[in-house]
Design a protein around this motif. Structure first.
Motif, PDB file in Angstrom:
ATOM      1  N   LEU A 253       2.261  -2.975   2.598  1.00  0.00           N
ATOM      2  CA  LEU A 253       3.564  -2.330   2.674  1.00  0.00           C
ATOM      3  C   LEU A 253       3.990  -1.988   4.098  1.00  0.00           C
ATOM      4  CD1 LEU A 253       5.907  -1.188   0.976  1.00  0.00           C
ATOM      5  CD2 LEU A 253       4.705   0.992   0.987  1.00  0.00           C
ATOM      6  N   PHE A 254       3.110  -1.484   4.919  1.00  0.00           N
ATOM      7  CA  PHE A 254       3.466  -1.026   6.262  1.00  0.00           C
ATOM      8  C   PHE A 254       2.998  -1.989   7.340  1.00  0.00           C
ATOM      9  CE2 PHE A 254       3.228   3.000   3.830  1.00  0.00           C
ATOM     10  CZ  PHE A 254       4.566   3.334   3.916  1.00  0.00           C
TER      11      PHE A 254
ATOM     12  N   ASN B 157      -0.073  -0.295  -2.299  1.00  0.00           N
ATOM     13  CA  ASN B 157       0.532  -1.540  -1.807  1.00  0.00           C
ATOM     14  C   ASN B 157       0.003  -1.812  -0.403  1.00  0.00           C
ATOM     15  OD1 ASN B 157       2.351  -1.785  -4.078  1.00  0.00           O
ATOM     16  ND2 ASN B 157       3.440  -0.050  -3.187  1.00  0.00           N
ATOM     17  N   PRO B 158      -1.184  -2.421  -0.265  1.00  0.00           N
ATOM     18  CA  PRO B 158      -1.832  -2.545   1.041  1.00  0.00           C
ATOM     19  C   PRO B 158      -0.983  -3.207   2.125  1.00  0.00           C
ATOM     20  CG  PRO B 158      -3.346  -3.176  -0.699  1.00  0.00           C
ATOM     21  CD  PRO B 158      -2.009  -2.955  -1.342  1.00  0.00           C
TER      22      PRO B 158
ATOM     23  N   ALA C 234       0.823   3.303   0.659  1.00  0.00           N
ATOM     24  CA  ALA C 234      -0.019   2.339   1.376  1.00  0.00           C
ATOM     25  C   ALA C 234      -1.274   2.007   0.572  1.00  0.00           C
ATOM     26  CB  ALA C 234      -0.399   2.892   2.746  1.00  0.00           C
ATOM     27  N   ARG C 235      -1.793   2.987  -0.148  1.00  0.00           N
ATOM     28  CA  ARG C 235      -2.986   2.755  -0.960  1.00  0.00           C
ATOM     29  C   ARG C 235      -2.689   1.803  -2.117  1.00  0.00           C
ATOM     30  NH1 ARG C 235      -5.585   4.169  -5.431  1.00  0.00           N
ATOM     31  NH2 ARG C 235      -3.939   5.485  -6.237  1.00  0.00           N
TER      32      ARG C 235
ATOM     33  N   GLY D 262       0.581  -4.256   7.148  1.00  0.00           N
ATOM     34  CA  GLY D 262      -0.836  -4.605   7.105  1.00  0.00           C
ATOM     35  C   GLY D 262      -1.002  -6.052   6.733  1.00  0.00           C
TER      36      GLY D 262
ATOM     37  N   ALA E 296       3.481   8.546   1.769  1.00  0.00           N
ATOM     38  CA  ALA E 296       3.266   7.311   2.524  1.00  0.00           C
ATOM     39  C   ALA E 296       1.837   6.810   2.341  1.00  0.00           C
ATOM     40  CB  ALA E 296       3.565   7.530   4.003  1.00  0.00           C
ATOM     41  N   VAL E 297       0.877   7.722   2.366  1.00  0.00           N
ATOM     42  CA  VAL E 297      -0.521   7.329   2.157  1.00  0.00           C
ATOM     43  C   VAL E 297      -0.700   6.769   0.755  1.00  0.00           C
ATOM     44  CG1 VAL E 297      -2.871   8.237   1.920  1.00  0.00           C
ATOM     45  CG2 VAL E 297      -1.474   8.884   3.887  1.00  0.00           C
TER      46      VAL E 297
END
Length: 146
Positions: free
Chosen positions: A130-131, A127-128, A124-125, A133, A120-121
């Motif tokens: 994605l969650f 694809n900024p 997220a890194r 943001g 997940a990290v």
């Protein structure tokens, strides 16, 4: 590459001079000569690192100034993301075995929570947005922008 070659040549000259001085002065000065040579090497390394950091900072400032911070970085290719996923799945097998073997179901759950967390990290890194943001263009009042 002439800059690197000239630095290597200078360092080689310094080493030869240190070795020649060691032959002439004897064993009692060996420690001082080695320390002096290592100090010169440290200075060269420090200078190279400082130049590299300054260049990278300038490149970052150029990217920010152009406003091209969105999207994945050129180094975040599909192959790297796929490779990360494959490696994480390969490592999941022994982690599951160890966690399940030692602590049974709770150990297995902790191992998989870690695997999911790492992935997940990574997601997220790369694809900024994605969650949930920021989506779209970055704000102009960010403290990172000059």
């Amino acid at each position: 590459m002439t800059g690197i070659d000239s630095h290597d040549a200078e360092l080689k000259k310094e080493l030869n001079a240190t070795l020649q001085a060691r032959r002439e002065l004897g064993d009692e000065y060996e420690s001082a000569l080695v320390d002096s040579f290592l100090e010169k090497v440290d200075q060269r390394i420090d200078g190279a690192v400082e130049r590299r950091v300054r260049r990278q900072m300038a490149e970052q400032q150029m990217v920010v100034a152009r406003g091209s911070r969105g999207g994945p970085k050129p180094t975040d290719s599909w192959g790297e993301r796929f490779g990360f996923g494959i490696v994480s799945m390969v490592l999941a097998i022994p982690l599951s075995a160890i966690g399940g073997g030692i602590a049974h179901l709770p150990g297995l759950l902790v191992a998989w929570a870690g695997i999911v967390g790492v992935n997940a990290v990574q997601a997220a890194r790369t694809n900024p947005g994605l969650f949930g943001g920021r989506r779209g263009k970055p704000s102009q009042d960010s403290e990172w922008e000059g």
